[in-house]
Design a protein around this motif. Structure first.
Motif, PDB file in Angstrom:
ATOM      1  N   ASN A   3       0.841  -1.181   0.000  1.00  0.00           N
ATOM      2  CA  ASN A   3       0.000   0.000   0.000  1.00  0.00           C
ATOM      3  C   ASN A   3       0.884   1.242   0.000  1.00  0.00           C
ATOM      4  O   ASN A   3       1.665   1.445   0.907  1.00  0.00           O
ATOM      5  N   THR A   4       0.752   2.088  -0.982  1.00  0.00           N
ATOM      6  CA  THR A   4       1.610   3.269  -1.093  1.00  0.00           C
ATOM      7  C   THR A   4       1.096   4.440  -0.262  1.00  0.00           C
ATOM      8  O   THR A   4       1.767   5.457  -0.177  1.00  0.00           O
ATOM      9  N   THR A   5      -0.098   4.315   0.351  1.00  0.00           N
ATOM     10  CA  THR A   5      -0.584   5.428   1.167  1.00  0.00           C
ATOM     11  C   THR A   5      -0.026   5.383   2.583  1.00  0.00           C
ATOM     12  O   THR A   5      -0.063   6.374   3.286  1.00  0.00           O
ATOM     13  N   PHE A   6       0.472   4.234   3.011  1.00  0.00           N
ATOM     14  CA  PHE A   6       1.049   4.118   4.351  1.00  0.00           C
ATOM     15  C   PHE A   6       2.370   4.873   4.390  1.00  0.00           C
ATOM     16  O   PHE A   6       3.134   4.860   3.443  1.00  0.00           O
ATOM     17  N   GLN A  90      19.600  -4.710  16.450  1.00  0.00           N
ATOM     18  CA  GLN A  90      18.219  -4.339  16.146  1.00  0.00           C
ATOM     19  C   GLN A  90      17.267  -5.499  16.418  1.00  0.00           C
ATOM     20  O   GLN A  90      16.114  -5.279  16.783  1.00  0.00           O
ATOM     21  N   LEU A  91      17.735  -6.713  16.270  1.00  0.00           N
ATOM     22  CA  LEU A  91      16.932  -7.880  16.625  1.00  0.00           C
ATOM     23  C   LEU A  91      16.662  -7.878  18.139  1.00  0.00           C
ATOM     24  O   LEU A  91      15.530  -8.093  18.576  1.00  0.00           O
ATOM     25  N   ILE A  92      17.703  -7.585  18.920  1.00  0.00           N
ATOM     26  CA  ILE A  92      17.582  -7.554  20.380  1.00  0.00           C
ATOM     27  C   ILE A  92      16.649  -6.429  20.839  1.00  0.00           C
ATOM     28  O   ILE A  92      15.825  -6.623  21.738  1.00  0.00           O
ATOM     29  N   THR A  93      16.754  -5.254  20.204  1.00  0.00           N
ATOM     30  CA  THR A  93      15.925  -4.106  20.608  1.00  0.00           C
ATOM     31  C   THR A  93      14.572  -4.066  19.894  1.00  0.00           C
ATOM     32  O   THR A  93      13.812  -3.119  20.065  1.00  0.00           O
ATOM     33  N   LYS A  94      14.296  -5.087  19.090  1.00  0.00           N
ATOM     34  CA  LYS A  94      13.011  -5.217  18.386  1.00  0.00           C
ATOM     35  C   LYS A  94      12.733  -4.033  17.460  1.00  0.00           C
ATOM     36  O   LYS A  94      11.625  -3.493  17.424  1.00  0.00           O
ATOM     37  N   THR A  95      13.789  -3.634  16.733  1.00  0.00           N
ATOM     38  CA  THR A  95      13.642  -2.586  15.737  1.00  0.00           C
ATOM     39  C   THR A  95      14.010  -3.160  14.371  1.00  0.00           C
ATOM     40  O   THR A  95      14.646  -4.213  14.282  1.00  0.00           O
ATOM     41  N   VAL A  96      13.614  -2.458  13.318  1.00  0.00           N
ATOM     42  CA  VAL A  96      13.843  -2.951  11.961  1.00  0.00           C
ATOM     43  C   VAL A  96      14.029  -1.756  11.017  1.00  0.00           C
ATOM     44  O   VAL A  96      13.518  -0.667  11.277  1.00  0.00           O
ATOM     45  N   VAL A  97      14.765  -1.972   9.928  1.00  0.00           N
ATOM     46  CA  VAL A  97      15.012  -0.926   8.932  1.00  0.00           C
ATOM     47  C   VAL A  97      13.968  -1.051   7.821  1.00  0.00           C
ATOM     48  O   VAL A  97      13.767  -2.135   7.276  1.00  0.00           O
ATOM     49  N   VAL A  98      13.312   0.075   7.505  1.00  0.00           N
ATOM     50  CA  VAL A  98      12.295   0.088   6.450  1.00  0.00           C
ATOM     51  C   VAL A  98      12.411   1.359   5.616  1.00  0.00           C
ATOM     52  O   VAL A  98      13.084   2.306   6.000  1.00  0.00           O
ATOM     53  N   LYS A  99      11.696   1.362   4.493  1.00  0.00           N
ATOM     54  CA  LYS A  99      11.558   2.570   3.677  1.00  0.00           C
ATOM     55  C   LYS A  99      10.385   3.385   4.211  1.00  0.00           C
ATOM     56  O   LYS A  99       9.687   2.956   5.127  1.00  0.00           O
ATOM     57  N   LYS A 100      10.164   4.541   3.641  1.00  0.00           N
ATOM     58  CA  LYS A 100       9.109   5.466   4.094  1.00  0.00           C
ATOM     59  C   LYS A 100       7.723   4.820   4.090  1.00  0.00           C
ATOM     60  O   LYS A 100       6.888   5.113   4.926  1.00  0.00           O
ATOM     61  N   ASP A 101       7.487   3.883   3.161  1.00  0.00           N
ATOM     62  CA  ASP A 101       6.187   3.233   3.073  1.00  0.00           C
ATOM     63  C   ASP A 101       6.090   1.960   3.927  1.00  0.00           C
ATOM     64  O   ASP A 101       5.110   1.225   3.854  1.00  0.00           O
ATOM     65  N   GLY A 102       7.132   1.683   4.733  1.00  0.00           N
ATOM     66  CA  GLY A 102       7.117   0.520   5.606  1.00  0.00           C
ATOM     67  C   GLY A 102       7.637  -0.757   4.977  1.00  0.00           C
ATOM     68  O   GLY A 102       7.709  -1.790   5.632  1.00  0.00           O
ATOM     69  N   PHE A 138      20.594   9.673   4.321  1.00  0.00           N
ATOM     70  CA  PHE A 138      21.169   9.546   2.976  1.00  0.00           C
ATOM     71  C   PHE A 138      20.628   8.331   2.220  1.00  0.00           C
ATOM     72  O   PHE A 138      20.576   8.338   0.993  1.00  0.00           O
ATOM     73  N   SER A 139      20.227   7.294   2.937  1.00  0.00           N
ATOM     74  CA  SER A 139      19.678   6.108   2.281  1.00  0.00           C
ATOM     75  C   SER A 139      18.145   6.124   2.255  1.00  0.00           C
ATOM     76  O   SER A 139      17.524   5.203   1.733  1.00  0.00           O
ATOM     77  N   ASP A 140      17.549   7.182   2.808  1.00  0.00           N
ATOM     78  CA  ASP A 140      16.099   7.344   2.879  1.00  0.00           C
ATOM     79  C   ASP A 140      15.438   6.127   3.535  1.00  0.00           C
ATOM     80  O   ASP A 140      14.485   5.553   3.012  1.00  0.00           O
ATOM     81  N   THR A 141      15.989   5.742   4.695  1.00  0.00           N
ATOM     82  CA  THR A 141      15.448   4.627   5.458  1.00  0.00           C
ATOM     83  C   THR A 141      15.099   5.092   6.870  1.00  0.00           C
ATOM     84  O   THR A 141      15.492   6.185   7.288  1.00  0.00           O
TER      85      THR A 141
END
Length: 164
Positions: A3-6, A90-102, A138-141
Motif C-alpha cells: 500500500n503506497t498510502t502508508f 536491532q533484533l535484540i531491541t526489536k527494531t527494523v530498517v524500512v523505507k518510508k512506506d514501511g 542519505f539512504s532514505d530509510t
C-alpha cells in the motif's frame, strides 16, 4: 502489493535510547567477530603449517588492522541488513530498517546505509531533532519499532477495507 498510502510517522521511529543501544551492541558484536575471525585464521594457518600467514596476522600493522576491521564491518552491516532488515542489535531491541512506506529496502539502499556509517562523527548524527542518523537520511530509510509498525500497517489495512 504494498500500500503506497502508508507512511512512517514519528511515533514508529526507534528512540534515541534504542539507537544508542543498537550502536553499542553492534560494536560489541563487531569486536567479537573481528577477534574471532582473526583468531580462527591464525589457528587454521598454524594447523596447516602455514606459519607465514600466522606470523603475518600476529604482526599486522595498524593500517592492515583498520582495513581488516572495515571489511568485517561492511560485511556485518550489509549482510545482516540485506537478509534480515536488521542487525543483531536491532533484533535484540526489536527494531527494523524500512523505507518510508514501511517496506523492506533494496540491496543498493542497504549498501548506501553501510557506507554512510564511515562518515566521520556519523554515530553522533542521530542525536539531533529526530532520532535518524545520516546513514538513515542519505539512504532514505527509517529504523522503527517492529511491533508498532506491524500494528500501524494492520490498522491501515482495516481502515482501507472499511472505507473503500
Amino acid at each position: 502489493m504494498k500500500n503506497t498510502t502508508f507512511t512512517i510517522t514519528d511515533n514508529l521511529l526507534a528512540t534515541r535510547g534504542q539507537r544508542f543501544l543498537n550502536f553499542s551492541i553492534d560494536l560489541v558484536f563487531l569486536y567479537i567477530i573481528i577477534l574471532s575471525v582473526g583468531t580462527t585464521i591464525v589457528l587454521i594457518a598454524e594447523a596447516a603449517s602455514k606459519f607465514a600467514v600466522s606470523a603475518w596476522v600476529e604482526t599486522m600493522s595498524k593500517e592492515e588492522i583498520a582495513l581488516y576491521s572495515v571489511v568485517i564491518m561492511i560485511l556485518y552491516y550489509s549482510l545482516t541488513e540485506i537478509y534480515f532488515s536488521r542487525t543483531i542489535a536491532q533484533l535484540i531491541t526489536k527494531t527494523v530498517v524500512v523505507k518510508k512506506d514501511g517496506s523492506k529496502p533494496d540491496i543498493k539502499t542497504f549498501v548506501i546505509r553501510t557506507l554512510c556509517r564511515f562518515i566521520p562523527f556519523e554515530p553522533l548524527s542521530f542525536l539531533g531533532g529526530t532520532p535518524r542518523g545520516w546513514h538513515d537520511t542519505f539512504s532514505d530509510t527509517y529504523v522503527v519499532k517492529k511491533k508498532r509498525l506491524a500494528k500501524s500497517e494492520a490498522t491501515e489495512k482495516v481502515f482501507l477495507r472499511i472505507n473503500c
